[in-house]
Scaffold this motif. Structure first.
Motif, mmCIF file in Angstrom:
data_model
loop_
_atom_site.group_PDB
_atom_site.id
_atom_site.type_symbol
_atom_site.label_atom_id
_atom_site.label_comp_id
_atom_site.label_asym_id
_atom_site.label_seq_id
_atom_site.Cartn_x
_atom_site.Cartn_y
_atom_site.Cartn_z
ATOM 1 N N GLY A 78 -28.394 24.282 -13.763
ATOM 2 C CA GLY A 78 -29.627 23.000 -13.921
ATOM 3 C C GLY A 78 -29.188 21.911 -13.240
ATOM 4 N N PHE A 79 -29.109 20.872 -13.803
ATOM 5 C CA PHE A 79 -28.778 19.508 -13.196
ATOM 6 C C PHE A 79 -27.675 19.412 -12.165
ATOM 7 N N GLY A 80 -26.541 20.294 -12.550
ATOM 8 C CA GLY A 80 -25.203 20.269 -11.826
ATOM 9 C C GLY A 80 -25.663 21.100 -10.337
ATOM 10 N N GLU A 81 -26.266 22.128 -10.518
ATOM 11 C CA GLU A 81 -26.710 22.941 -9.195
ATOM 12 C C GLU A 81 -27.613 21.831 -8.259
ATOM 13 N N LYS A 82 -28.517 20.931 -9.046
ATOM 14 C CA LYS A 82 -29.295 20.224 -8.175
ATOM 15 C C LYS A 82 -28.716 19.051 -7.437
ATOM 16 N N LEU A 83 -27.644 18.702 -8.234
ATOM 17 C CA LEU A 83 -27.016 17.649 -7.717
ATOM 18 C C LEU A 83 -25.951 17.851 -6.483
ATOM 19 N N HIS A 84 -25.380 19.198 -6.781
ATOM 20 C CA HIS A 84 -24.668 19.870 -5.844
ATOM 21 C C HIS A 84 -25.531 20.199 -4.625
ATOM 22 N N GLN A 85 -26.621 20.750 -4.575
ATOM 23 C CA GLN A 85 -27.312 20.983 -3.570
ATOM 24 C C GLN A 85 -27.785 19.615 -2.843
ATOM 25 N N ALA A 86 -28.022 18.694 -3.559
ATOM 26 C CA ALA A 86 -28.519 17.293 -2.935
ATOM 27 C C ALA A 86 -27.355 16.572 -2.397
ATOM 28 N N TRP A 87 -26.089 16.404 -3.135
ATOM 29 C CA TRP A 87 -25.217 15.631 -2.510
ATOM 30 C C TRP A 87 -23.940 16.286 -2.246
ATOM 31 N N GLY A 88 -23.853 17.402 -2.201
ATOM 32 C CA GLY A 88 -22.691 18.220 -1.988
ATOM 33 C C GLY A 88 -21.307 18.323 -2.718
ATOM 34 N N TYR A 89 -21.400 17.751 -4.104
ATOM 35 C CA TYR A 89 -20.107 17.632 -5.053
ATOM 36 C C TYR A 89 -20.268 18.746 -6.129
ATOM 37 N N SER A 90 -18.896 19.030 -6.707
ATOM 38 C CA SER A 90 -18.987 19.748 -7.770
ATOM 39 C C SER A 90 -18.779 18.773 -9.016
ATOM 40 N N GLY A 91 -19.131 19.339 -10.129
ATOM 41 C CA GLY A 91 -19.141 18.601 -11.462
ATOM 42 C C GLY A 91 -17.798 18.524 -12.263
ATOM 43 N N ALA A 92 -16.881 19.661 -11.869
ATOM 44 C CA ALA A 92 -15.602 19.586 -12.407
ATOM 45 C C ALA A 92 -14.530 20.440 -11.350
ATOM 46 N N VAL A 93 -13.412 20.051 -11.856
ATOM 47 C CA VAL A 93 -12.051 20.580 -10.930
ATOM 48 C C VAL A 93 -11.198 21.070 -12.179
ATOM 49 N N ARG A 94 -10.641 22.147 -12.099
ATOM 50 C CA ARG A 94 -9.696 22.439 -12.797
ATOM 51 C C ARG A 94 -8.319 23.003 -11.823
ATOM 52 N N VAL A 95 -7.162 22.365 -12.181
ATOM 53 C CA VAL A 95 -5.835 22.540 -11.458
ATOM 54 C C VAL A 95 -4.998 22.846 -12.681
ATOM 55 N N GLY A 96 -4.570 24.240 -12.746
ATOM 56 C CA GLY A 96 -3.963 24.517 -13.834
ATOM 57 C C GLY A 96 -4.592 24.146 -15.224
ATOM 58 N N ASP A 97 -3.822 23.773 -16.064
ATOM 59 C CA ASP A 97 -4.668 23.409 -17.212
ATOM 60 C C ASP A 97 -5.319 21.953 -17.324
ATOM 61 N N ARG A 98 -5.200 21.278 -16.288
ATOM 62 C CA ARG A 98 -5.806 19.987 -15.973
ATOM 63 C C ARG A 98 -7.232 19.979 -15.527
ATOM 64 N N VAL A 99 -8.156 19.190 -16.340
ATOM 65 C CA VAL A 99 -9.732 19.184 -15.728
ATOM 66 C C VAL A 99 -9.996 17.782 -15.605
#
Length: 141
Positions: A11-32
């Protein structure tokens, strides 16, 4: 080497990703880490009520955390950005009351650190709140 996983809420995250090219979250190991989440619906509409907007921002943090396997109970740090009028000397109780209520409802008695900042503009003209968090998966177990 740690595995890196990016998450995008439906929903909202997909629209923002398509419009602005960023992800809503990143996980590196157990850190988010998540990007700032607005109180918008899936059509990027901001509710008229400030309380509804803040609750929706908390919901969107939850949805975004879930994309990489985390929950509010894993949150260790909160940054919140609150729209204030130029010249205001504090963030109002109307913001703080709802923020504190949502912390109590979602964190199960845990108390992450919190940095609250007043700003004069946010990403959309109608926005009055944006919330970003850091989480450690399993921290709330």
């Amino acid at each position: 080497m740690s595995t890196v996983t990016f998450g995008i809420a439906a929903g909202f995250g997909e629209k923002l990703h398509q419009a602005w090219g960023y992800s809503g979250a990143v996980r590196v190991g157990d850190r988010v880490e998540i990007s700032g989440q607005a109180g918008v619906d899936d059509d990027l509409v901001v509710p008229e009520s400030l309380e509804d907007e803040i609750v929706l921002a908390f919901d969107n943090v939850e949805r975004t955390l879930a994309t990489v396997g985390a929950t509010w109970r894993d949150v260790i740090h909160v940054n919140s950005y609150h729209k204030v009028a130029p010249g205001d000397d504090a963030i109002g109780d109307d913001h703080n009351r709802v923020m504190a209520d949502q912390f109590r409802r979602r964190l199960g008695g845990r108390a992450p650190i919190w940095t609250e900042t007043g700003v004069t503009v946010l990403g959309l003209a109608a926005m009055r709140i944006e919330i970003r968090v850091t989480a450690i998966v399993g921290a709330g177990a």
